[in-house]
Scaffold this motif. Structure first.
Motif, PDB file in Angstrom:
ATOM      1  N   HIS A 138      -4.903   4.358  -2.207  1.00 35.55           N
ATOM      2  CA  HIS A 138      -6.266   4.436  -1.795  1.00 35.55           C
ATOM      3  C   HIS A 138      -7.356   4.345  -2.754  1.00 35.55           C
ATOM      4  O   HIS A 138      -8.247   3.501  -2.627  1.00 35.55           O
ATOM      5  CB  HIS A 138      -6.450   5.867  -0.960  1.00 35.55           C
ATOM      6  N   GLU A 139      -7.051   4.762  -4.135  1.00 36.36           N
ATOM      7  CA  GLU A 139      -8.055   4.849  -5.221  1.00 36.36           C
ATOM      8  C   GLU A 139      -8.184   3.267  -5.752  1.00 36.36           C
ATOM      9  O   GLU A 139      -8.935   2.888  -6.181  1.00 36.36           O
ATOM     10  CB  GLU A 139      -7.530   5.636  -6.004  1.00 36.36           C
ATOM     11  N   THR A 140      -7.027   2.656  -5.771  1.00 33.88           N
ATOM     12  CA  THR A 140      -6.757   1.232  -6.228  1.00 33.88           C
ATOM     13  C   THR A 140      -6.963  -0.111  -5.305  1.00 33.88           C
ATOM     14  O   THR A 140      -6.738  -1.033  -5.630  1.00 33.88           O
ATOM     15  CB  THR A 140      -5.520   1.320  -7.110  1.00 33.88           C
ATOM     16  N   LEU A 141      -6.986   0.551  -4.030  1.00 35.29           N
ATOM     17  CA  LEU A 141      -7.163  -0.701  -2.963  1.00 35.29           C
ATOM     18  C   LEU A 141      -7.813  -1.815  -3.136  1.00 35.29           C
ATOM     19  O   LEU A 141      -7.548  -2.908  -3.297  1.00 35.29           O
ATOM     20  CB  LEU A 141      -7.083  -0.148  -1.668  1.00 35.29           C
ATOM     21  N   ARG A 142      -9.358  -1.516  -3.281  1.00 31.41           N
ATOM     22  CA  ARG A 142     -10.294  -2.490  -3.373  1.00 31.41           C
ATOM     23  C   ARG A 142      -9.922  -3.491  -4.846  1.00 31.41           C
ATOM     24  O   ARG A 142      -9.921  -4.863  -4.685  1.00 31.41           O
ATOM     25  CB  ARG A 142     -11.546  -2.162  -3.416  1.00 31.41           C
ATOM     26  N   THR A 143      -9.733  -2.958  -6.028  1.00 28.76           N
ATOM     27  CA  THR A 143      -9.403  -3.550  -7.070  1.00 28.76           C
ATOM     28  C   THR A 143      -8.263  -4.324  -7.153  1.00 28.76           C
ATOM     29  O   THR A 143      -8.151  -5.414  -7.710  1.00 28.76           O
ATOM     30  CB  THR A 143      -9.423  -2.640  -8.394  1.00 28.76           C
ATOM     31  N   SER A 144      -7.056  -3.931  -6.371  1.00 27.39           N
ATOM     32  CA  SER A 144      -5.976  -4.494  -6.391  1.00 27.39           C
ATOM     33  C   SER A 144      -6.174  -5.633  -5.426  1.00 27.39           C
ATOM     34  O   SER A 144      -5.537  -6.834  -5.902  1.00 27.39           O
ATOM     35  CB  SER A 144      -4.757  -3.577  -5.684  1.00 27.39           C
ATOM     36  N   TYR A 183       0.864  -1.171   0.060  1.00 28.08           N
ATOM     37  CA  TYR A 183      -0.142   0.025   0.061  1.00 28.08           C
ATOM     38  C   TYR A 183       0.774   1.292  -0.033  1.00 28.08           C
ATOM     39  O   TYR A 183       1.751   1.472   0.715  1.00 28.08           O
ATOM     40  CB  TYR A 183      -0.937  -0.026   1.071  1.00 28.08           C
ATOM     41  N   SER A 205       1.660  -2.797  -6.171  1.00 21.69           N
ATOM     42  CA  SER A 205       1.351  -1.864  -5.130  1.00 21.69           C
ATOM     43  C   SER A 205       0.260  -1.220  -5.572  1.00 21.69           C
ATOM     44  O   SER A 205      -0.260  -1.381  -6.637  1.00 21.69           O
ATOM     45  CB  SER A 205       2.510  -1.049  -5.185  1.00 21.69           C
ATOM     46  N   CYS A 206      -0.495  -0.653  -4.614  1.00 21.67           N
ATOM     47  CA  CYS A 206      -1.931   0.039  -4.766  1.00 21.67           C
ATOM     48  C   CYS A 206      -1.776   1.388  -4.025  1.00 21.67           C
ATOM     49  O   CYS A 206      -0.923   1.536  -3.146  1.00 21.67           O
ATOM     50  CB  CYS A 206      -3.074  -0.812  -4.366  1.00 21.67           C
ATOM     51  N   GLU A 263      -8.997  -7.607  -4.795  1.00 16.88           N
ATOM     52  CA  GLU A 263      -9.851  -8.382  -5.440  1.00 16.88           C
ATOM     53  C   GLU A 263      -9.017  -9.099  -6.609  1.00 16.88           C
ATOM     54  O   GLU A 263      -9.270 -10.237  -6.879  1.00 16.88           O
ATOM     55  CB  GLU A 263     -11.039  -7.688  -6.002  1.00 16.88           C
ATOM     56  N   GLY A 264      -8.278  -8.226  -7.473  1.00 17.88           N
ATOM     57  CA  GLY A 264      -7.250  -8.999  -8.487  1.00 17.88           C
ATOM     58  C   GLY A 264      -6.576 -10.042  -7.977  1.00 17.88           C
ATOM     59  O   GLY A 264      -6.429 -11.078  -8.791  1.00 17.88           O
TER      60      GLY A 264
END
Length: 107
Positions: free
Chosen positions: A63-69, A40, A60-61, A71-72
């Protein structure tokens, strides 16, 4: 998600993913146990130089990409492999306090 006081090495066998904020070496131990790792990125200066070791890139991810990262990574087929217990113990085992104290006295 659960909070635990157990050592990381005891928790990793049942972990689906390790999400971390650097700098830390916990991702090395997770990777050696075959656990997928996600870093993160915060808005602060990145001090986690070890996250880009050749052959061991860590996704890495932010805040904006945390959920999709997350889940992926969780959707990817498991690539978990049995860890090399000797290597894990060598890198992350208990510290030999006598040897460490002797070393510190000599330097």
């Amino acid at each position: 998600m659960a909070v635990s006081q157990a050592p990381l090495g005891q928790l990793l066998p049942s972990a689906d993913l390790l999400l971390y904020v650097g700098p830390t070496s916990s991702w090395w131990e997770a990777r050696l146990h075959g656990v997928p790792v996600l870093k993160y990125r915060t808005d602060l200066m990145d001090m986690d130089a070890g996250a880009s070791v050749e052959g061991m890139q860590v996704p890495s991810c932010a805040h904006e990409t945390l959920r999709t990262s997350i889940e992926g990574l969780l959707r990817q087929p498991s690539v978990r492999r049995r860890s090399d217990d000797r290597l894990v113990e060598h890198m992350f085992g208990r510290v030999n306090e006598l040897a460490w104290a002797t070393f510190v006295k000599l330097t």
